[in-house]
Design an enzyme around this catalytic site. Structure first.
Site, PDB file in Angstrom:
ATOM      1  N   SER A  30      13.297  -8.545 -55.059  1.00 53.91           N
ATOM      2  CA  SER A  30      12.990  -9.462 -54.106  1.00 53.91           C
ATOM      3  C   SER A  30      13.902 -10.814 -54.378  1.00 53.91           C
ATOM      4  O   SER A  30      14.084 -11.096 -55.428  1.00 53.91           O
ATOM      5  CB  SER A  30      11.558 -10.007 -53.917  1.00 53.91           C
ATOM      6  OG  SER A  30      10.520  -9.047 -53.485  1.00 53.91           O
ATOM      7  N   PRO A  31      14.087 -11.562 -53.236  1.00 53.10           N
ATOM      8  CA  PRO A  31      14.915 -12.872 -53.477  1.00 53.10           C
ATOM      9  C   PRO A  31      13.958 -13.790 -54.067  1.00 53.10           C
ATOM     10  O   PRO A  31      12.930 -14.071 -53.621  1.00 53.10           O
ATOM     11  CB  PRO A  31      15.099 -13.218 -51.998  1.00 53.10           C
ATOM     12  CG  PRO A  31      14.416 -12.484 -51.063  1.00 53.10           C
ATOM     13  CD  PRO A  31      13.939 -11.101 -51.898  1.00 53.10           C
ATOM     14  N   CYS A  33      13.752 -17.440 -55.490  1.00 54.32           N
ATOM     15  CA  CYS A  33      14.711 -18.889 -55.840  1.00 54.32           C
ATOM     16  C   CYS A  33      14.695 -19.281 -57.344  1.00 54.32           C
ATOM     17  O   CYS A  33      13.547 -19.376 -58.134  1.00 54.32           O
ATOM     18  CB  CYS A  33      13.987 -19.686 -54.847  1.00 54.32           C
ATOM     19  SG  CYS A  33      14.091 -19.606 -53.163  1.00 54.32           S
ATOM     20  N   GLN A 107      19.548 -13.054 -48.540  1.00 47.77           N
ATOM     21  CA  GLN A 107      18.411 -13.517 -47.698  1.00 47.77           C
ATOM     22  C   GLN A 107      19.118 -14.811 -47.226  1.00 47.77           C
ATOM     23  O   GLN A 107      19.455 -15.807 -48.022  1.00 47.77           O
ATOM     24  CB  GLN A 107      17.147 -13.730 -48.213  1.00 47.77           C
ATOM     25  CG  GLN A 107      16.235 -14.072 -47.460  1.00 47.77           C
ATOM     26  CD  GLN A 107      14.813 -14.494 -48.261  1.00 47.77           C
ATOM     27  OE1 GLN A 107      14.692 -15.664 -48.847  1.00 47.77           O
ATOM     28  NE2 GLN A 107      13.864 -13.695 -47.952  1.00 47.77           N
ATOM     29  N   TYR A 194       8.543 -21.393 -43.990  1.00 45.76           N
ATOM     30  CA  TYR A 194       9.913 -22.113 -43.685  1.00 45.76           C
ATOM     31  C   TYR A 194      10.205 -22.224 -42.190  1.00 45.76           C
ATOM     32  O   TYR A 194       9.414 -21.781 -41.105  1.00 45.76           O
ATOM     33  CB  TYR A 194      10.894 -21.406 -44.409  1.00 45.76           C
ATOM     34  CG  TYR A 194      10.560 -21.471 -45.978  1.00 45.76           C
ATOM     35  CD1 TYR A 194      10.659 -22.682 -46.566  1.00 45.76           C
ATOM     36  CD2 TYR A 194      10.507 -20.301 -46.616  1.00 45.76           C
ATOM     37  CE1 TYR A 194      10.214 -22.957 -47.869  1.00 45.76           C
ATOM     38  CE2 TYR A 194      10.290 -20.465 -48.012  1.00 45.76           C
ATOM     39  CZ  TYR A 194      10.198 -21.751 -48.673  1.00 45.76           C
ATOM     40  OH  TYR A 194       9.747 -21.792 -50.028  1.00 45.76           O
ATOM     41  N   GLY A 339       9.076  -8.495 -57.709  1.00 46.92           N
ATOM     42  CA  GLY A 339       9.599  -9.825 -58.007  1.00 46.92           C
ATOM     43  C   GLY A 339       9.362 -10.353 -59.507  1.00 46.92           C
ATOM     44  O   GLY A 339      10.081 -10.090 -60.513  1.00 46.92           O
ATOM     45  N   ARG A 340       8.215 -10.852 -59.594  1.00 43.35           N
ATOM     46  CA  ARG A 340       7.788 -11.562 -61.044  1.00 43.35           C
ATOM     47  C   ARG A 340       7.750 -10.272 -62.121  1.00 43.35           C
ATOM     48  O   ARG A 340       8.150 -10.692 -63.224  1.00 43.35           O
ATOM     49  CB  ARG A 340       6.718 -12.379 -60.933  1.00 43.35           C
ATOM     50  CG  ARG A 340       6.861 -13.684 -60.481  1.00 43.35           C
ATOM     51  CD  ARG A 340       5.781 -14.445 -60.109  1.00 43.35           C
ATOM     52  NE  ARG A 340       5.331 -13.999 -58.679  1.00 43.35           N
ATOM     53  CZ  ARG A 340       4.497 -14.699 -58.192  1.00 43.35           C
ATOM     54  NH1 ARG A 340       3.890 -15.720 -58.384  1.00 43.35           N
ATOM     55  NH2 ARG A 340       3.962 -14.362 -56.628  1.00 43.35           N
TER      56      ARG A 340
END
Length: 385
Positions: A30-31, A33, A107, A194, A339-340
């Site tokens: 996953s993207p 940030c 993304q 967002y 992700g994590r």
């Protein structure tokens, strides 16, 4: 590959074709940030951060939310593609990911009213005087309606028709830059509170000009952006859209709304719906007061896949190989994103395959590491009583 003779190859280790692009497996990073760019430019941190996931066996690695305008950054440390100068460093990252066997994706997003925010480790609040003193002043924010994200946050400017058109064009040109940089998958960010999610949710969109009101009106601007991105992206390359499948709030965006939206996206040529949730209230990207358990968002991917007839990606507390394999095998999603867990173990895809196949020889690992690890495993086996 070792393991049980004649056993079927796990879905988690099976190549997946999306248009002309073939992933070596359906595991996606996953993207995430990193808030570590300078003036939108990718640096060595991004290169190493992303490269370890390609080495770790992921089929697709998606670069973090990358702002289509300078005003659309979440924080001063966000990556950007609003200028041609951003292309070069990202081109190097895309080429590196491809060389290491992963498909490079990116993304593209705009933070809307959640822009002009401190990095999480600097407070995660709106930028203020202390931030300006260190050279990171706040900037004006925009949204669907003049509603701040929370008390004490700036009131956004409501985008007019000219502003909406300018942002559509910014997304289109950022998509062309992503193509120039060598990415093979583009993902449109419509989630986590967002800008595009701000148009979708009735909690943040109170417009009455055709871009608000019922579901069709609230979907209008996100669909205009999706149409522009798909039009700029080659027909032979896949496009993903990340959504928050539900706001988790009474009176907000619902799973039923997401099914309608997914059908419209499919009609525009979108290939995969990336099914996250939450983020409409609070500063955290996925903030929502809901019980979280392994796979808690998988039902969203399953429902949208079934009812909208489009491929989906499941994400959220997918912890190990057997769990991910069951999601794919049972037809609940077409891809799984982590992700994590990948931050804890960048080799998660390779280790998940070992869990499923009993492969103790480190077949499929980069040979620079695999031969060492295979010898170590045999040594440990000999020492086992």
């Amino acid at each position: 590959m070792s393991g049980v003779p004649g056993a079927p190859v796990p879905r988690l280790a099976t190549p997946l074709a999306l248009r002309s692009v073939t992933l070596r497996n359906p595991v996606v990073i996953s993207p995430m940030c990193q808030y570590s760019a300078v003036d939108g430019m990718a640096g060595e941190w991004h290169r190493v951060h992303l490269g370890r996931f390609a080495m770790g066996g992921a089929g697709l690695v998606i670069v973090e939310a990358t702002a289509v305008t300078e005003q659309g950054r979440i924080t001063p440390g966000d990556l950007g593609l609003w200028d041609d100068r951003h292309v070069g460093p990202l081109r190097g990252i895309a080429a590196m990911l491809r060389e290491l066997g992963a498909v490079p994706g990116i993304q593209l997003g705009h933070a809307g009213r959640k822009a002009s925010t401190q990095r999480p480790w600097q407070g995660h609040g709106p930028l203020g005087a202390e931030d300006a003193a260190r050279g990171e002043p706040p900037w004006p924010v925009v949204s669907a309606s003049p509603l701040p994200v929370a008390d004490g946050w700036p009131t956004p400017h409501q985008l007019d028709r000219d502003g909406l058109a300018a942002i559509v064009e910014a997304w289109r040109t950022a998509t062309l830059r992503a193509l120039d940089a060598g990415f093979e998958v583009v993902e449109l960010h419509c989630a986590h509170g967002y800008l595009l999610h701000q148009f979708l949710s009735p909690l943040s969109n109170t417009r009455s000009d055709g871009y608000g009101g019922d579901v069709a009106g609230r979907c209008r601007f996100p669909l205009e952006v999706a149409r522009a991105v798909r039009g700029a992206w080659p027909d032979d390359k896949p496009m993903f859209v990340r959504i928050s499948a539900t706001d988790w709030i009474e009176g907000g965006w619902t799973l039923e709304d997401s099914v309608v939206f997914a059908r419209d996206l499919k009609a525009l040529g979108v290939d995969v719906i990336d099914c996250s949730s939450g983020g409409m209230v609070g500063v955290s990207a996925t903030a929502a007061a809901v019980p979280r358990h392994p796979g808690f968002q998988v039902p969203f991917a399953e429902t949208i896949r079934r009812e909208a007839g489009i491929a989906t990606m499941a994400v959220g507390l997918i912890l190990d190989g057997p769990q991910a394999e069951a999601i794919l095998r049972d037809g609940r999603a077409d891809l799984v994103a982590i992700g994590r867990e990948a931050l804890v173990d960048p080799n998660w895809p390779l280790r998940a395959r070992q869990q499923l196949t009993g492969d103790g020889d480190f077949d499929g690992w980069p040979e620079q590491a695999g031969w060492w690890l295979g010898r170590r495993a045999r040594t440990l086996d000999r020492k086992t009583p």
